[in-house]
Design a protein around this motif. Structure first.
Motif, mmCIF file in Angstrom:
data_model
loop_
_atom_site.group_PDB
_atom_site.id
_atom_site.type_symbol
_atom_site.label_atom_id
_atom_site.label_comp_id
_atom_site.label_asym_id
_atom_site.label_seq_id
_atom_site.Cartn_x
_atom_site.Cartn_y
_atom_site.Cartn_z
ATOM 1 N N TYR A 14 0.323 -1.196 0.110
ATOM 2 C CA TYR A 14 -0.158 -0.313 0.508
ATOM 3 C C TYR A 14 1.126 1.139 -0.193
ATOM 4 C CZ TYR A 14 -3.250 3.600 1.033
ATOM 5 O OH TYR A 14 -3.585 4.889 1.578
ATOM 6 N N ASN A 15 0.795 1.860 -1.099
ATOM 7 C CA ASN A 15 1.139 3.540 -1.057
ATOM 8 C C ASN A 15 2.777 3.621 -0.248
ATOM 9 O OD1 ASN A 15 -0.450 4.431 -3.110
ATOM 10 N ND2 ASN A 15 -1.325 5.172 -0.938
ATOM 11 N N ARG A 16 3.969 2.266 -1.068
ATOM 12 C CA ARG A 16 5.339 1.996 -0.728
ATOM 13 C C ARG A 16 6.207 2.321 -1.505
ATOM 14 N NH1 ARG A 16 8.414 0.698 5.181
ATOM 15 N NH2 ARG A 16 9.771 2.003 4.938
ATOM 16 N N ASP A 41 -2.529 -5.783 -4.228
ATOM 17 C CA ASP A 41 -2.456 -3.880 -4.001
ATOM 18 C C ASP A 41 -4.067 -3.418 -3.058
ATOM 19 O OD1 ASP A 41 -2.288 -1.025 -3.872
ATOM 20 O OD2 ASP A 41 -1.295 -1.174 -6.083
ATOM 21 N N SER A 44 -3.121 1.092 -3.592
ATOM 22 C CA SER A 44 -1.965 2.491 -3.840
ATOM 23 C C SER A 44 -2.304 3.148 -4.921
ATOM 24 C CB SER A 44 -0.663 1.281 -4.329
ATOM 25 O OG SER A 44 -0.444 0.852 -3.025
ATOM 26 N N GLY A 45 -1.703 4.036 -4.578
ATOM 27 C CA GLY A 45 -1.966 5.415 -6.008
ATOM 28 C C GLY A 45 -0.852 4.797 -7.574
ATOM 29 N N THR A 48 2.587 3.549 -7.274
ATOM 30 C CA THR A 48 2.711 2.008 -6.708
ATOM 31 C C THR A 48 2.659 1.624 -8.460
ATOM 32 O OG1 THR A 48 2.835 2.055 -4.621
ATOM 33 C CG2 THR A 48 2.256 -0.397 -6.147
ATOM 34 N N TRP A 67 -5.052 -4.987 -7.876
ATOM 35 C CA TRP A 67 -5.461 -3.641 -7.270
ATOM 36 C C TRP A 67 -7.261 -3.859 -6.549
ATOM 37 C CZ3 TRP A 67 -8.634 0.291 -8.138
ATOM 38 C CH2 TRP A 67 -8.727 1.627 -7.477
ATOM 39 N N ASP A 70 -9.581 2.113 -2.966
ATOM 40 C CA ASP A 70 -8.457 2.308 -1.393
ATOM 41 C C ASP A 70 -9.844 3.042 -0.461
ATOM 42 O OD1 ASP A 70 -7.478 3.705 0.909
ATOM 43 O OD2 ASP A 70 -6.143 5.082 0.042
#
Length: 270
Positions: A14-16, A41, A44-45, A48, A67, A70
């Motif tokens: 998640y977003n890393r 996922d 995430s944006g 990613t 994915w 969120d």
């Protein structure tokens, strides 16, 4: 397990993207090549998404990105989506901030045993060393004995013996259930056993204990637990603690499942 049996590594993220790239690159360098990667996922944006696209271009094993929107912390659902997309008969669950050693897949393959699941182990990195690893794209596979001892002496690693000693598959099956060392960031189970318990329970939203619930229900289904320490260690990159608003209620639910001998998730794979 057969040496040619396909293992599926399901990596939750998640977003890393910087951490995810380090984890996947370490997977690409594995000594055992009979595996696939599914990135699970949790919304995430675009950074990613772009990271995964770059990784897919140079992937040395099959790499799939699953994915979901969120809508808050929904790790159980993300992992289920990854499991559903997998093709392997054995699942290794890994977090997107846990860098595996070069023999990670090989060690999990060696520990795989009918009627058992494996809970792995981790080495915690501090904030400063985590920043260096990600900024310099440092290859942790290249750490020598002196490097590991120096990192431990300076407090950059919380332990080092597990990186220096590999123990054989002897005495690892637990005779009694234990709550210790249940970490969803590094565990493995047969796909057929995961299907039996209906995967992770998506009733768990917010941080905490969906992994303990998963292990409890496998135990209730008759699956024994093996300790993966001194074999499956991963480097866990530092991060701030997640909000734990739901932790107490989630913990109570797990205790209830244990007492009632619940096997199947209420909202799971099926």
């Amino acid at each position: 397990m057969r040496p040619d049996a396909l293992i599926s590594i399901v990596i939750a993220t998640y977003n890393r993207p910087d951490a995810l790239e380090a984890v996947v690159d370490a997977c690409f360098a594995q000594s055992d090549r009979q595996f696939e990667i599914i990135i699970a996922d949790d919304g995430s944006g675009e950074p990613t998404r772009a990271c995964v696209a770059r990784l897919q271009q140079r992937a040395t094993v099959p790499l799939l990105h699953v994915w979901q929107p969120d809508q808050g912390f929904r790790l159980a659902m993300a992992r289920n989506q990854g499991i559903l997309a997998s093709r392997g008969e054995y699942m290794v669950l890994l977090d997107g901030d846990c860098i595996p050693q070069r023999d990670f897949v090989a060690r999990h393959r060696a520990l795989a045993q009918t009627g058992c699941m494996v809970t792995g182990s981790r080495i915690l990195l501090d904030d400063a060393f985590t920043r260096r690893v990600l900024a310099d794209k440092r290859n942790l596979h290249a750490l020598g004995l002196a490097d590991k001892l120096a990192l431990r002496a300076r407090g950059h690693l919380n332990k080092v013996l597990q990186l220096l000693v590999k123990l054989p598959d002897l005495g690892r099956v637990q005779k009694r259930f234990s709550w210790r060392r249940i970490k969803g960031c590094n565990m493995a189970a047969w796909r057929s056993d995961i299907d039996t318990v209906n995967g992770f329970d998506q009733s768990f939203e917010g941080w905490g204990h969906e992994d303990a619930d998963f292990v409890v229900r496998l135990h209730n289904a008759g699956i024994k637990r093996k300790d993966g320490a001194f074999a499956t260690e991963v480097f866990h990159l530092w991060h701030r603690e997640n909000a734990r608003d739901e932790a107490s209620s989630n913990r109570a639910l797990v205790r209830q499942r244990a007492a009632e001998r619940t096997v199947r998730a209420l909202r799971g794979l099926a």
